[in-house]
Design an enzyme around this catalytic site. Sequence first.
Site, PDB file in Angstrom:
ATOM      1  N   GLY A 175       0.791  -1.236   0.000  1.00  0.00           N
ATOM      2  CA  GLY A 175       0.000   0.000   0.000  1.00  0.00           C
ATOM      3  C   GLY A 175       0.815   1.275   0.000  1.00  0.00           C
ATOM      4  N   ASP A 205      -4.064   2.404  10.896  1.00  0.00           N
ATOM      5  CA  ASP A 205      -5.449   2.165  11.309  1.00  0.00           C
ATOM      6  C   ASP A 205      -5.427   1.772  12.790  1.00  0.00           C
ATOM      7  OD1 ASP A 205      -8.252   1.844  10.597  1.00  0.00           O
ATOM      8  OD2 ASP A 205      -7.917  -0.309  10.703  1.00  0.00           O
ATOM      9  N   VAL A 242     -11.114   3.568   2.706  1.00  0.00           N
ATOM     10  CA  VAL A 242     -10.609   4.394   1.605  1.00  0.00           C
ATOM     11  C   VAL A 242      -9.839   3.546   0.594  1.00  0.00           C
ATOM     12  CG1 VAL A 242     -10.537   6.579   2.888  1.00  0.00           C
ATOM     13  CG2 VAL A 242      -8.586   5.027   3.020  1.00  0.00           C
ATOM     14  N   ARG A 278      -5.338   0.647  -6.573  1.00  0.00           N
ATOM     15  CA  ARG A 278      -4.092   1.267  -6.086  1.00  0.00           C
ATOM     16  C   ARG A 278      -3.649   2.378  -7.025  1.00  0.00           C
ATOM     17  NH1 ARG A 278      -2.191  -2.105  -1.985  1.00  0.00           N
ATOM     18  NH2 ARG A 278      -2.505  -4.323  -2.263  1.00  0.00           N
TER      19      ARG A 278
HETATM   20  P1  IMP Z   1      -3.368  -1.701  11.057  1.00  0.00           P
HETATM   21  O1  IMP Z   1      -2.938  -0.280  11.349  1.00  0.00           O
HETATM   22  O2  IMP Z   1      -2.444  -2.731  11.635  1.00  0.00           O
HETATM   23  O3  IMP Z   1      -4.812  -1.918  11.458  1.00  0.00           O
HETATM   24  O4  IMP Z   1      -3.322  -1.996   9.505  1.00  0.00           O
HETATM   25  C1  IMP Z   1      -3.125  -1.005   8.595  1.00  0.00           C
HETATM   26  C2  IMP Z   1      -3.065  -1.586   7.207  1.00  0.00           C
HETATM   27  O5  IMP Z   1      -4.365  -2.061   6.821  1.00  0.00           O
HETATM   28  C3  IMP Z   1      -2.700  -0.501   6.241  1.00  0.00           C
HETATM   29  O6  IMP Z   1      -1.300  -0.451   6.027  1.00  0.00           O
HETATM   30  C4  IMP Z   1      -3.476  -0.878   5.007  1.00  0.00           C
HETATM   31  O7  IMP Z   1      -2.706  -1.746   4.199  1.00  0.00           O
HETATM   32  C5  IMP Z   1      -4.689  -1.611   5.515  1.00  0.00           C
HETATM   33  N1  IMP Z   1      -5.850  -0.701   5.601  1.00  0.00           N
HETATM   34  C6  IMP Z   1      -6.361  -0.139   6.724  1.00  0.00           C
HETATM   35  N2  IMP Z   1      -7.402   0.653   6.426  1.00  0.00           N
HETATM   36  C7  IMP Z   1      -7.561   0.613   5.083  1.00  0.00           C
HETATM   37  C8  IMP Z   1      -8.499   1.259   4.175  1.00  0.00           C
HETATM   38  O8  IMP Z   1      -9.391   2.045   4.529  1.00  0.00           O
HETATM   39  N3  IMP Z   1      -8.326   0.954   2.865  1.00  0.00           N
HETATM   40  C9  IMP Z   1      -7.369   0.097   2.405  1.00  0.00           C
HETATM   41  N4  IMP Z   1      -6.481  -0.512   3.220  1.00  0.00           N
HETATM   42  C10 IMP Z   1      -6.575  -0.260   4.555  1.00  0.00           C
HETATM   43 MG    MG Z   2      -0.174  -1.366   4.400  1.00  0.00          MG
END
Ligand code: IMP
Ligand code: MG
Length: 200
Positions: free
Chosen positions: A42, A101, A151, A163
């Site tokens: 991402g 997130d 998003v 992407r």
């Molecule tokens: P977390 O912070 O461990 O929950 O995971 C974050 C990862 O989840 C990010 O690096 C993204 O790859 C993916 N992610 C979280 N929210 C979104 C979103 O709204 N759209 C697309 N990917 C997301």
């Molecule tokens: Mg990611």
Amino acid sequence: MSEVATVLFPGSLIGRRVRELGRDLARDYEGRSPVLISVLKGGVVFLADLIRETPLPLRVDFMSVSTYGEASEVSGVVRIVKDLDQDIGGEDVVIVEDIIDTGLTLSYLLSTLRERQPRSIEVCTLLDRSARRIPPLELRYVGFDCPDRFVVGYGLDFRERYRNLPDILAVDDMGALADDPDALVSWLDQEPPRMAGVGG
Ligand code: IMP
Ligand code: MG
């Protein structure tokens, strides 16, 4: 245009913010050569733009992680599928992310990378969805605060799609997108506004 999603951050706005972040990095790391680390996949679009706005003798490296399913969702513990190519001992490290997130994955990565004793380690994320944060995290560089909505675009995917969208869209109807993952492909056809005037 489809009502499944709406533009949250247009590409032109992202471009301006990325330029500012690049200047911030150049100022804070003046005289040093940090290693910018992107966690696939991402963050690669953001990384690609950010490094071209950062006039430093920087280096880039990549990591790829895979979750252990539900266990990872509560612990953040991930398996490193592709590790860094270089030793970061004594280096200034900047982790470049698309969105933080819950922060669980990042928190685990930070503790793993700190064991390698970098000189410093900071986080640069394009989006900060702090409403869902679980472990407390200090994010040194943040592009935008992100509302608690799914998003896509500018590196962020839904089932590996979108992407390559220049804008970041907020999904208004997750049900419709889950039923038809291609529901947003018409957005890919749009002439990006930032291209206006280019090429005469
Ligand atoms: P977390 O912070 O461990 O929950 O995971 C974050 C990862 O989840 C990010 O690096 C993204 O790859 C993916 N992610 C979280 N929210 C979104 C979103 O709204 N759209 C697309 N990917 C997301
Ligand atoms: Mg990611």
